[in-house]
Design a protein around this motif. Structure first.
Motif, mmCIF file in Angstrom:
data_model
loop_
_atom_site.group_PDB
_atom_site.id
_atom_site.type_symbol
_atom_site.label_atom_id
_atom_site.label_comp_id
_atom_site.label_asym_id
_atom_site.label_seq_id
_atom_site.Cartn_x
_atom_site.Cartn_y
_atom_site.Cartn_z
ATOM 1 N N ALA A 60 -1.398 7.369 10.318
ATOM 2 C CA ALA A 60 -1.527 7.592 11.939
ATOM 3 C C ALA A 60 -1.870 6.143 12.440
ATOM 4 N N LEU A 61 -2.859 5.455 11.820
ATOM 5 C CA LEU A 61 -3.407 4.080 12.326
ATOM 6 C C LEU A 61 -3.175 3.076 11.480
ATOM 7 N N GLY A 62 -2.508 3.336 10.244
ATOM 8 C CA GLY A 62 -2.001 2.027 9.552
ATOM 9 C C GLY A 62 -3.375 1.362 8.558
ATOM 10 N N ARG A 63 -4.469 2.062 8.607
ATOM 11 C CA ARG A 63 -5.452 1.647 7.931
ATOM 12 C C ARG A 63 -6.469 2.854 7.452
ATOM 13 N N SER A 64 -7.180 2.573 6.512
ATOM 14 C CA SER A 64 -7.989 3.619 5.922
ATOM 15 C C SER A 64 -9.432 3.753 6.985
ATOM 16 N N HIS A 65 -9.954 5.058 7.142
ATOM 17 C CA HIS A 65 -11.194 4.949 7.841
ATOM 18 C C HIS A 65 -12.387 4.678 7.078
ATOM 19 N N ARG A 66 -12.196 4.407 5.801
ATOM 20 C CA ARG A 66 -13.314 4.293 4.780
ATOM 21 C C ARG A 66 -13.405 2.644 4.481
ATOM 22 N N THR A 67 -12.302 1.979 4.434
ATOM 23 C CA THR A 67 -12.203 0.561 3.757
ATOM 24 C C THR A 67 -11.327 -0.342 4.470
ATOM 25 N N PRO A 68 -11.274 -1.614 4.647
ATOM 26 C CA PRO A 68 -10.265 -2.297 5.258
ATOM 27 C C PRO A 68 -9.424 -3.013 4.200
ATOM 28 N N ARG A 69 -9.763 -2.741 2.716
ATOM 29 C CA ARG A 69 -9.077 -3.234 1.640
ATOM 30 C C ARG A 69 -7.953 -2.134 1.066
ATOM 31 N N ASP A 70 -6.767 -2.675 1.215
ATOM 32 C CA ASP A 70 -5.642 -1.575 1.073
ATOM 33 C C ASP A 70 -5.564 -1.277 -0.682
ATOM 34 N N THR A 71 -6.212 -2.424 -1.385
ATOM 35 C CA THR A 71 -5.947 -2.437 -2.779
ATOM 36 C C THR A 71 -7.006 -1.256 -3.315
ATOM 37 N N GLU A 72 -8.048 -0.889 -2.483
ATOM 38 C CA GLU A 72 -8.857 0.131 -2.966
ATOM 39 C C GLU A 72 -8.240 1.658 -2.783
ATOM 40 N N LEU A 73 -7.055 1.663 -2.289
ATOM 41 C CA LEU A 73 -6.563 2.803 -2.010
ATOM 42 C C LEU A 73 -5.464 3.101 -3.203
ATOM 43 N N LEU A 74 -5.034 2.189 -4.203
ATOM 44 C CA LEU A 74 -4.610 2.307 -5.250
ATOM 45 C C LEU A 74 -5.153 3.130 -6.295
ATOM 46 N N LYS A 75 -4.430 3.853 -7.147
ATOM 47 C CA LYS A 75 -5.215 4.585 -8.139
ATOM 48 C C LYS A 75 -5.629 3.487 -9.190
ATOM 49 N N GLU A 76 -6.666 3.533 -9.886
ATOM 50 C CA GLU A 76 -7.031 2.565 -10.791
ATOM 51 C C GLU A 76 -6.110 2.084 -12.072
ATOM 52 N N HIS A 77 -5.841 0.829 -11.929
ATOM 53 C CA HIS A 77 -4.951 0.193 -12.853
ATOM 54 C C HIS A 77 -3.429 0.543 -12.615
ATOM 55 N N GLU A 78 -3.278 0.904 -11.422
ATOM 56 C CA GLU A 78 -1.955 1.013 -11.184
ATOM 57 C C GLU A 78 -1.517 0.046 -9.875
ATOM 58 N N PRO A 79 -0.388 -0.570 -10.343
ATOM 59 C CA PRO A 79 0.147 -1.820 -9.096
ATOM 60 C C PRO A 79 0.774 -1.305 -7.936
ATOM 61 N N PHE A 80 1.253 -0.085 -7.816
ATOM 62 C CA PHE A 80 2.094 0.263 -6.908
ATOM 63 C C PHE A 80 1.678 1.905 -6.417
ATOM 64 N N GLY A 81 1.676 2.157 -5.213
ATOM 65 C CA GLY A 81 1.326 3.703 -4.798
ATOM 66 C C GLY A 81 1.864 3.668 -3.629
ATOM 67 N N SER A 82 2.167 5.065 -3.132
ATOM 68 C CA SER A 82 2.738 5.362 -1.556
ATOM 69 C C SER A 82 2.217 6.640 -1.093
ATOM 70 N N VAL A 83 2.224 6.678 0.351
ATOM 71 C CA VAL A 83 2.123 7.845 0.966
ATOM 72 C C VAL A 83 3.271 8.176 1.849
ATOM 73 N N ALA A 84 3.590 9.484 1.739
ATOM 74 C CA ALA A 84 4.973 9.956 2.588
ATOM 75 C C ALA A 84 4.525 11.027 3.556
ATOM 76 N N LEU A 85 4.776 11.147 4.703
ATOM 77 C CA LEU A 85 4.360 12.137 5.392
ATOM 78 C C LEU A 85 5.573 12.715 6.361
ATOM 79 N N TYR A 86 5.470 13.926 6.416
ATOM 80 C CA TYR A 86 6.648 14.486 7.218
ATOM 81 C C TYR A 86 6.282 15.176 8.394
ATOM 82 N N LEU A 87 6.640 15.064 9.680
ATOM 83 C CA LEU A 87 6.297 15.667 10.548
ATOM 84 C C LEU A 87 7.166 16.530 11.630
#
Length: 377
Positions: A60-87
């Motif tokens: 919705a807002l392009g950022r986490s409500h908990r951290t400004p660092r996008d790398t913290e959103l990745l699963k540990e030890h994984e270089p790539f991740g994604s979120v897909a949402l259908y409305l």
């Protein structure tokens, strides 16, 4: 005004019909088809309930409500991740996809089209988030109340988001110049012009928004206090103004007048980054004199007002994200939130269903969350 009962003319029921997570936080892979009404995610602490709500907020807002660092959103030890949402929206089916890549900026797709600006997400999916921290909105400092304003205005008016981004960039540049030796007054003057132009737009939008917000918040607060307390939400800009047309000129004069003081302190002391909200119950500052119960009720009134504003201005109900908030509320405040839940798609986290005082009144889809897995109950 009837609150969250039925639809406005032309209003549509916005809802998320699909959510996919890949290497996001503690989820290797997750696919959900949420119910269009109430979705309850039950599980122990640290099981991953909040991560689901965070992923929706991110879209919705392009950022986490908990951290400004996008790398913290990745699963540990994984270089790539994604979120897909259908409305499902009033304009039809839409999709949002965000890719997270270690060491790179996140990538955003809207309706399968890549965008270079996160701001283009604004308004695609309107959300209102409730968390225990939001109930501290009254107690906390001005920065939290400004964040509350900026998040809502950015969703309702994407142009506001861009003005705010540009303003913050100009502010950072001016603050760096204030610390230089020797002082480059000509460069500061150029940034003052930018800050005055952008800051005046931000202040004007905030003033109009708060005027509407105050009316709604007072109506809601009267209901929650059984008609005993009047709530006034008052804008407290750092630049007093009476004439919006002269606001830019006023702000530039203030920046000039305070320049030497700003050089001494090393930061810019005037502008929308110094604004606050005044919150008065029957004329008394609830931030100072209100009881804990009064402060929580005012915070809840402010958050609930967001929902009504989105409905009236956007013509569709927002998606509600309620993170472990029911355990913080008494039965009366729970009932007010449940009024909203009954008419909007909502994602709620809890450790036990018994946290809901009126749970038997609700129709819901319950999901059990455990160690990064989600199953229907």
């Amino acid at each position: 005004m009837v609150y969250c009962q039925g639809l406005y003319e032309g209003e549509k029921a916005l809802h998320i019909r699909g959510l996919k997570l890949n290497n996001y936080r503690n989820y290797t892979g997750l696919e959900l088809s949420p119910a269009p009404g109430l979705n309850v995610f039950r599980g122990d602490n640290a099981a991953g309930k909040t991560n689901i709500l965070e992923s929706i907020f991110l879209c919705a807002l392009g950022r986490s409500h908990r951290t400004p660092r996008d790398t913290e959103l990745l699963k540990e030890h994984e270089p790539f991740g994604s979120v897909a949402l259908y409305l499902e929206t009033r304009g039809g089916t839409r999709s949002i996809r965000i890719e997270l890549i270690e060491g790179e900026r996140k990538r955003v797709w809207i309706d399968e089209t890549a965008t270079t600006r996160t701001g283009e997400l604004m308004g695609c999916l309107n959300v209102v988030m409730f968390s225990p921290e939001d109930l501290q909105l009254v107690k906390d400092g001005p920065a939290e109340r400004r964040r509350f304003l900026d998040m809502e205005l950015s969703q309702l008016k994407p142009a506001y988001y861009y003005h705010l981004q540009q303003y913050n960039g100009a502010l950072k540049s001016r603050n760096l110049l204030l610390k230089e030796d020797p002082i480059r007054y000509d460069m500061i003057e150029l940034w003052d012009e930018q800050l005055a132009r952008l800051g005046s737009k931000i202040i004007a939008e905030r003033a109009r928004f708060i005027e509407k917000l105050s009316q709604l918040a007072n109506t809601l607060h009267l209901r929650m206090s059984d008609g005993k307390e009047d709530l006034l939400v008052r804008y407290e800009p750092s630049v007093p103004f009476a004439d919006e047309e002269r606001l830019m000129e006023t702000l530039q004069m203030q920046l000039t007048d305070r320049l030497e003081r700003d050089i001494f302190r090393g930061y810019t002391s005037v502008g929308p980054h110094r604004d606050d909200l005044g919150l008065l119950l029957d004329g008394r500052d609830v931030r100072v004199y209100g009881s804990q119960g009064q402060q929580r009720t005012v915070a809840l009134s402010l958050k609930l007002s967001e929902i009504e504003l989105i409905r009236s201005l956007r013509g569709e109900r927002p998606v509600l994200l309620l993170d472990d908030v029911f355990s913080e509320l008494d039965a009366g405040r729970q009932a007010r939130l449940l009024d909203v839940v009954s008419d909007c798609q909502a994602f709620v986290t809890c450790t036990h269903l018994e946290e809901f005082a009126a749970i038997e009144q609700l129709s819901m889809q319950v999901w059990h969350v455990e160690n990064g897995t989600v199953s229907e109950v």
